[in-house]
Design a protein around this motif. Sequence first.
Motif, mmCIF file in Angstrom:
data_model
loop_
_atom_site.group_PDB
_atom_site.id
_atom_site.type_symbol
_atom_site.label_atom_id
_atom_site.label_comp_id
_atom_site.label_asym_id
_atom_site.label_seq_id
_atom_site.Cartn_x
_atom_site.Cartn_y
_atom_site.Cartn_z
ATOM 1 N N TYR A 377 0.836 -1.198 0.000
ATOM 2 C CA TYR A 377 0.000 0.000 0.000
ATOM 3 C C TYR A 377 0.873 1.252 0.000
ATOM 4 O O TYR A 377 0.560 2.247 -0.654
ATOM 5 N N GLY A 378 2.007 1.190 0.725
ATOM 6 C CA GLY A 378 2.948 2.308 0.707
ATOM 7 C C GLY A 378 3.544 2.506 -0.680
ATOM 8 O O GLY A 378 3.723 3.646 -1.134
ATOM 9 N N ILE A 379 3.836 1.396 -1.361
ATOM 10 C CA ILE A 379 4.354 1.467 -2.729
ATOM 11 C C ILE A 379 3.323 2.123 -3.643
ATOM 12 O O ILE A 379 3.670 2.907 -4.539
ATOM 13 N N GLN A 431 8.059 13.105 1.288
ATOM 14 C CA GLN A 431 7.461 12.741 2.576
ATOM 15 C C GLN A 431 7.207 11.241 2.710
ATOM 16 O O GLN A 431 6.742 10.784 3.755
ATOM 17 N N GLN A 432 7.491 10.476 1.658
ATOM 18 C CA GLN A 432 7.239 9.027 1.704
ATOM 19 C C GLN A 432 8.385 8.290 2.403
ATOM 20 O O GLN A 432 9.519 8.768 2.460
ATOM 21 N N GLU A 433 8.067 7.123 2.930
ATOM 22 C CA GLU A 433 9.081 6.329 3.612
ATOM 23 C C GLU A 433 10.151 5.849 2.625
ATOM 24 O O GLU A 433 9.849 5.509 1.478
ATOM 25 N N LEU A 438 12.376 2.928 -2.228
ATOM 26 C CA LEU A 438 13.331 1.953 -2.753
ATOM 27 C C LEU A 438 12.625 0.818 -3.489
ATOM 28 O O LEU A 438 13.073 0.382 -4.558
ATOM 29 N N TRP A 439 11.518 0.318 -2.924
ATOM 30 C CA TRP A 439 10.763 -0.739 -3.586
ATOM 31 C C TRP A 439 10.243 -0.272 -4.945
ATOM 32 O O TRP A 439 10.395 -0.969 -5.954
ATOM 33 N N THR A 440 9.642 0.910 -4.960
ATOM 34 C CA THR A 440 9.099 1.428 -6.213
ATOM 35 C C THR A 440 10.216 1.701 -7.215
ATOM 36 O O THR A 440 10.071 1.425 -8.416
ATOM 37 N N GLY A 441 11.344 2.233 -6.721
ATOM 38 C CA GLY A 441 12.480 2.486 -7.594
ATOM 39 C C GLY A 441 13.035 1.201 -8.200
ATOM 40 O O GLY A 441 13.414 1.160 -9.372
ATOM 41 N N GLY A 442 13.078 0.113 -7.396
ATOM 42 C CA GLY A 442 13.553 -1.163 -7.902
ATOM 43 C C GLY A 442 12.655 -1.724 -8.990
ATOM 44 O O GLY A 442 13.136 -2.229 -10.020
#
Length: 473
Positions: A377-379, A431-433, A438-442
Motif C-alpha cells: 500500500y505504501g508502494i 514525505q514518503q518512507e 526503494l521498492w518502487t524504484g527497484g
Amino acid sequence: MTDTLRPVQPSAAPAAEAPDLPAPDGPRKLKRSIGVVGGTLLTISCVTPASTLFVVVPDLFSTLGTATALTIAVGSLLCIAVAFCYSELGTLIPSAGGEYAMVSTLAGRLAGWLVFVLSLLVVMIVPPVIAMGTADYLAPVVHLNPSMAGAGVMLLATLAGLLDLRANAWITGVFLVLEVVAAAVVAVLGFAHSERGAGSLVSMEVAGQGGHTDTVTAMLVVSGLAIALFVTQGFSTAVYLSEEMENPRRNVARTVLATLAISAVIILVPVIAITLGASDLAELTGGDISGMVAAWSNSAVGTFVSLCVALAIINAGIVMVIQNSRVLFASARDKAWPEPVNNVLSKLGRFGSPWVATLLVGVPGAVLCFVDLDTLYGITGVSVTGMYLLVAVAALLARRGSHAHTPAWRMPLWPALPVLLIAVLAYVLTQQETSHLLWTGGITAAATLYWALYLRPRRESRWLVTVPEDARA
C-alpha cells in the motif's frame, strides 16, 4: 534519452515483424456507450466519497483536529490543477490507456512505459486493499474475516466488470445514491447537533495527550496535504473511459471537472458538520464517525450508515476492476507484450468488455486479499504520486508542435498550473518512507530493463501507442 522525449511516430514494420502489427482494419476499439451522466456516475463511484469520509478522514482528524476541513478544502483546490491536466490531456489523447497513452504521445515512449508500470502497480494493489475494509462496516450485521470478505468483493466486482459498461453505470449509480445518502445523514445530524460556531473551522486545534489542547501549525497542514490531495483523486477514472464515451472531446473534460466538484462537496460538507457537531475536541480528534452518528441518533441509523459504506466499497471495487481491465486491454492493443500475450489480453466478450483483462485484474486481486499489503500500500502511494508527476510533465509538453493545433479542451493558466502541480507532488514524494521509495524504484528499474532489452529493440512492432481514429473526431 532522446527516445524518452520523442513522441510516438508509428511506422511500417519489416516483413519479419508483420504478424505482430495490428490487423488491417486497425486496432480493436471499445464500444462507445456512455455520456457525461454515465461517465460521472462511474467516476464518482471510483472516488468512493463515503468510504473516503469514513476511512481516510478519521486519520486527518487525529492529526489536524479542527483544521481538517480547511486542509481538505486546500487539497481540493490543488486538485483543480490535476483535473485541468487530465482534462486537457484526456481530450487531446482520448484512449483507454489513460495516463500512459497521454504521456507516451507527448513525452516519449519510455516515459509512457514507466507510467504504465506505475499504474499497473496501482491496478493490482489498491482494489483488494480497499475491498478488505468491507468486513469492518458489515460488523453490525455479520462478523466476517476481512480477507474472505475482501476476496468475495473482488470476485463480485469481477463478475460485474464482465457486463456491458452501460449496465455497470446503472449498477454503480444505485450504489452511489446510497453512499451519498449516508454522507448526507452524517451532514444533517452533525449540523443539527452543532456544539461550536463556524469560527472553529479555522481555530487550528487538536486534542493532545493528557487532555491538553495543541495548536495545529501551518507545517502540519502542509504535511496533511499529502493525504488531502488524494481524497478526491479518483476523478482520473474519466480518462480511462474516454474511449467509450460519446463525443470525448467535450465529455471527458466535463466528466473530470464535474466529478471533482461533486465529490469535493460530498466529502467536505460532512467534514464541516462533524467538526461543528463533535461533543468535544477529544471526540473530534478520535475520529470515530460511526460512534458520533450513533450518539446523535440511534444504533439503527449507525447500522444503516455502516452498511451504506460497505456498499460504497463494493461499488469502488466494481469501478476499479472496470478501469484497470481497460489499462491491460490497451497495453495489449499497443503491443506491450509478446504476441501470444497481446492476443489473449485484447479479447473482447459478448458485452464488448475486455473479459480476459478483467479476469486478470479481479481474480489475482481476490488472492491478494490473503497477503499482508502494508508495504504494498505504501508502494502504491509512491506510484500514484510519480504517475501524477509525469502527467503534469506531459501537460507542459501538450502545446508543442502539431499538438498545439489539435482540437482539445485547453486548461486556463497554462503553464503555471502544471508547474505548481509538479512542485507540490515533488514535495509529497519527499514525505514518503525510504523503503517504499526503494521498492518502487527497484520495480521501475526492472521495467526500464525490460524496455531496454525487449521493447526498444523492437520499436517498430512493440509499444505502438495508438488512439482510435474516431476518438479524435
